[in-house]
Design an enzyme around this catalytic site. Structure first.
Site, short mmCIF file in Angstrom:
data_model
loop_
_atom_site.label_atom_id
_atom_site.label_comp_id
_atom_site.label_asym_id
_atom_site.label_seq_id
_atom_site.Cartn_x
_atom_site.Cartn_y
_atom_site.Cartn_z
N THR A 75 0.83 -0.98 0.14
CA THR A 75 -0.09 0.11 -0.14
C THR A 75 0.88 1.21 0.03
O THR A 75 1.31 1.57 -0.86
CB THR A 75 -0.71 -0.04 1.15
OG1 THR A 75 -0.23 -0.17 2.48
CG2 THR A 75 -2.18 -1.08 1.09
N LYS A 88 4.38 -6.76 3.88
CA LYS A 88 4.03 -5.36 3.60
C LYS A 88 3.91 -4.63 4.88
O LYS A 88 3.17 -5.25 5.87
CB LYS A 88 2.81 -5.25 2.53
CG LYS A 88 1.44 -5.60 3.00
CD LYS A 88 0.72 -4.58 3.66
CE LYS A 88 0.71 -3.12 3.28
NZ LYS A 88 -0.07 -2.19 3.93
N GLU A 108 6.36 4.99 7.43
CA GLU A 108 5.93 6.33 6.82
C GLU A 108 6.55 7.47 7.14
O GLU A 108 6.52 7.87 8.49
CB GLU A 108 4.61 6.47 6.89
CG GLU A 108 3.53 5.50 6.05
CD GLU A 108 1.92 5.79 6.44
OE1 GLU A 108 1.58 6.34 7.19
OE2 GLU A 108 1.05 5.18 5.68
N THR A 126 -1.76 -3.05 10.11
CA THR A 126 -1.69 -2.82 8.65
C THR A 126 -0.57 -3.70 8.10
O THR A 126 0.10 -3.14 7.29
CB THR A 126 -1.79 -1.48 8.05
OG1 THR A 126 -3.06 -0.83 8.55
CG2 THR A 126 -1.91 -1.54 6.48
N ASN A 133 -0.01 11.39 6.00
CA ASN A 133 -1.11 10.87 6.69
C ASN A 133 -2.09 11.72 6.86
O ASN A 133 -3.56 11.57 6.98
CB ASN A 133 -0.87 10.24 8.06
CG ASN A 133 -0.31 8.91 7.98
OD1 ASN A 133 -0.98 8.03 7.54
ND2 ASN A 133 0.79 8.76 8.66
#
Lengths: 405, 405
Positions: free
Chosen positions: A155, A181, A278, A192, A400
């Protein structure tokens, strides 16, 4: 598991004998990227799994949790770009329909396919696209499809994550491979995050479940990017025994070697997930020693790893050990201030609960490194634990604030 | 406390009869800003306090916690620019020396002064500067010193926070006033927050402690900026009875009115602290209804309020209710997906655990407001709670990456 090392080999989830993989772009993401991955074992495989502890688990988690209880699987289908989460009965039916489509196209029996999904929450899957994608993915299955598959589950990851290892057991070469992932909401208890591990060793399902649970506890449950938990986290493991055509049960020593390899594999994947967190610019390893027991050590390490203030100070490269102490103090563990030592890198910054008089410029130099280790000695016992995390950057907030992932 | 409202008056901590205050710049911050505040009651006062739950509480917290046990106080001295935390025995001696200096300069008995500190952790106080500052602050005490005092306790706050209220009790005008500082690590269980409340009502110390604890639970323990807890959080309350020279014990009805005013005061200060949260651009009110009990409602509301992903999405103005659901699901509370409704503002986005088909553009419009309310109905019982927080902005990261606070 420190001190144990294994040789990396190529091949990812297809490195072990008898596993094929593929990935296609079937239009779920809508930007032409790969968004549906398929893994297939030519031989019947035993299966194990570890799933999110989020109360609102997604439909594919509910479906695969049930599937894992059967302890056998032949294939795993994973879509990215849609979490199939908070989608009610229709979501559950869609997860089942994904499995059924794979079963039909691969002529498998009912219940032999596991499902996982990742992406935004709260949208129904475009099932026609998914069904077409599955048909195409089945047609494209190949022993070299591992890297495509690892891309198909991404993703916000910036690169695909694969790892494989081989070792000799009973005169045979045996292999273990994986794809993973992460990025987004990486956190202990899996967030996630989707991981699929394959091996051509023959394993008892209960033993494998036990090993996988332990390996996950010491790897994926010790990482944190932002402290959030996803509804979709899934770690699956398939063992098809293809390395031993005439059968071979691992003896104690062989089992130990294999378990060590599994821990090495999951620890390395966990590190890769954190490093691709991230917006991360720094990789932080929090080590807590001298706790009353390992559990309290984990609590303290987790509290530091989840502190936004600690993470911001490392992003800025400022040597603020007060924030580390404050986070340790709010972990819910009884501490004795006068016994606490804190190191940043090799620099002792707190000794017996007081400033150790470390040279701020030395620490500032340490903080320029991409990887920083923070070590606490609580002076209370022999419990220890580690936690991996990243700094908190302005890019994390930007990503985000603008992306719906 | 909804529906109850009180008239704001001027005067802050000096609004009640018999309280004097002052603040000076004595060189702790080193930038000329006010960094030492003093509050003095002309009459003996009863005292109550609520302190941080951080295991590594700072020296002044240890000192004042002991002082509060005596239930009486005449003065409070507070410095900003240095937390006197993680400073060992020397720190404890310094906190005591601050109190002793005030006692000496004001000719008070031993144990009549409470102390609080806020600022960076891990530095020893410059005691000579502090002692000079105290002398000067004593000399400058005045009934109009409240605003200076509220400035003297600030760290990263962008404005001073004062509030006062008056009411009629038994034919007399009685008053309650307060000053507060927050910003940084605001979080439930009090974090880098200092609040001082004064009143000229006559109160029983145990009753006041009970009321203060409850009011803190419903206000300062329901706010969160970044989820971190400080070592220095302190809420102090002094009641000197000056409004009733001939004495007056509150009866039941009067007590109820006074307690409501206290709750109104603390709730409004809590809101002010959140709104001044570091880098905040939006104010979020999380309301959870339909929980099994209030405690579970608090857990779910806190989990949402502390979710970086939720906070980033509000900063970006993206209507991502999946993150809200995911945060609710990881609160450690057993939920029933099919019973959950979620509202963003007035817009129903989740109905019975599934997308309610709300118009994304409507929600995007709601998210442009500076104040956004998120409401969850869990459908499990009659428990409810609220939590106040802010969005997470790139400015928050920048501030905490560059400033040593």
């Amino acid at each position: 598991m420190q001190g144990v090392n294994f040789e990396r080999i190529l091949g990812g989830v297809c490195a072990p004998e008898g596993f094929l993989a593929s990935a296609v772009s079937c239009g779920i993401k809508g930007n032409g990227e790969l968004d549906l991955a398929l893994l297939y074992s030519e031989l019947p495989a035993v299966a194990a799994g570890v799933f999110t502890t989020n109360e609102l688990e997604a439909a594919p988690v509910t479906y695969s949790r049930k599937g894992i209880a059967e302890k056998a699987a032949r294939a795993v289908v994973i879509n990215s770009g849609n979490a199939n989460s908070m989608t009610g009965k229709r979501g559950l039916a869609d997860a089942e329909a994904m499995a059924t489509a794979v079963e039909k196209d691969l002529s498998l029996s009912s219940g032999q396919v596991l499902v996982a999904s990742t992406g935004p929450i709260g949208e129904y899957l475009p099932m026609e696209k998914v069904a077409n994608g599955i048909k195409q993915a089945v047609a494209e299955l190949s022993p070299g499809g591992n890297t495509d598959a690892s891309k198909g589950i991404m993703t916000t990851d910036t690169y695909p994550k694969e790892l494989a290892v081989e070792m000799e057991i009973a005169g045979n070469v045996v292999r273990m491979g994986a794809m993973a992932k992460g990025a987004g909401m990486i956190h202990p208890d899996l967030a996630t995050m989707i991981v699929v591990i394959t091996t051509d060793v023959e394993l008892d399902a209960d033993v494998m479940q036990d090993w996988l649970s332990k390996a996950v506890e010491w790897s994926f449950n010790r990482i944190s990017v932002d402290g959030d938990q996803s509804t979709n986290d899934t770690v699956l493991m398939l063992a098809n025994g293809a390395a031993f055509p005439e059968g071979h049960s691992l003896n104690g020593e062989e089992g130990e070697l294999f378990f060590k390899a599994l821990c090495w594999l999951t620890a390395n994947l966990a590190m890769a997930l954190v490093k691709d967190g991230e917006g991360a610019t720094k990789f932080l390893r929090i080590v807590v020693n001298g706790a009353r027991d390992d559990e309290e050590a984990v609590q303290v390490a987790r509290s530091i790893a989840n502190s936004n203030l600690v993470k911001c100070s490392f992003y800025g490269g400022i040597p603020n050990w007060g924030r580390i102490a404050s986070a340790a103090g709010s972990a819910g563990v009884t501490l004795e201030r006068g016994k606490i030592d804190i190191f940043i890198g090799e620099s002792l910054v707190v000794s017996g609960g007081e400033p150790a008089g470390a040279d701020t410029r030395d620490i500032e130099k340490l903080l320029k490194r991409e990887e920083v280790e923070i070590t606490l000695d609580l002076g209370l016992g022999s419990g220890s634990a580690y936690f991996l995390t990243t700094d908190l950057s302005t890019d994390y907030v930007k990503m985000n604030a603008s992306e719906i992932t």
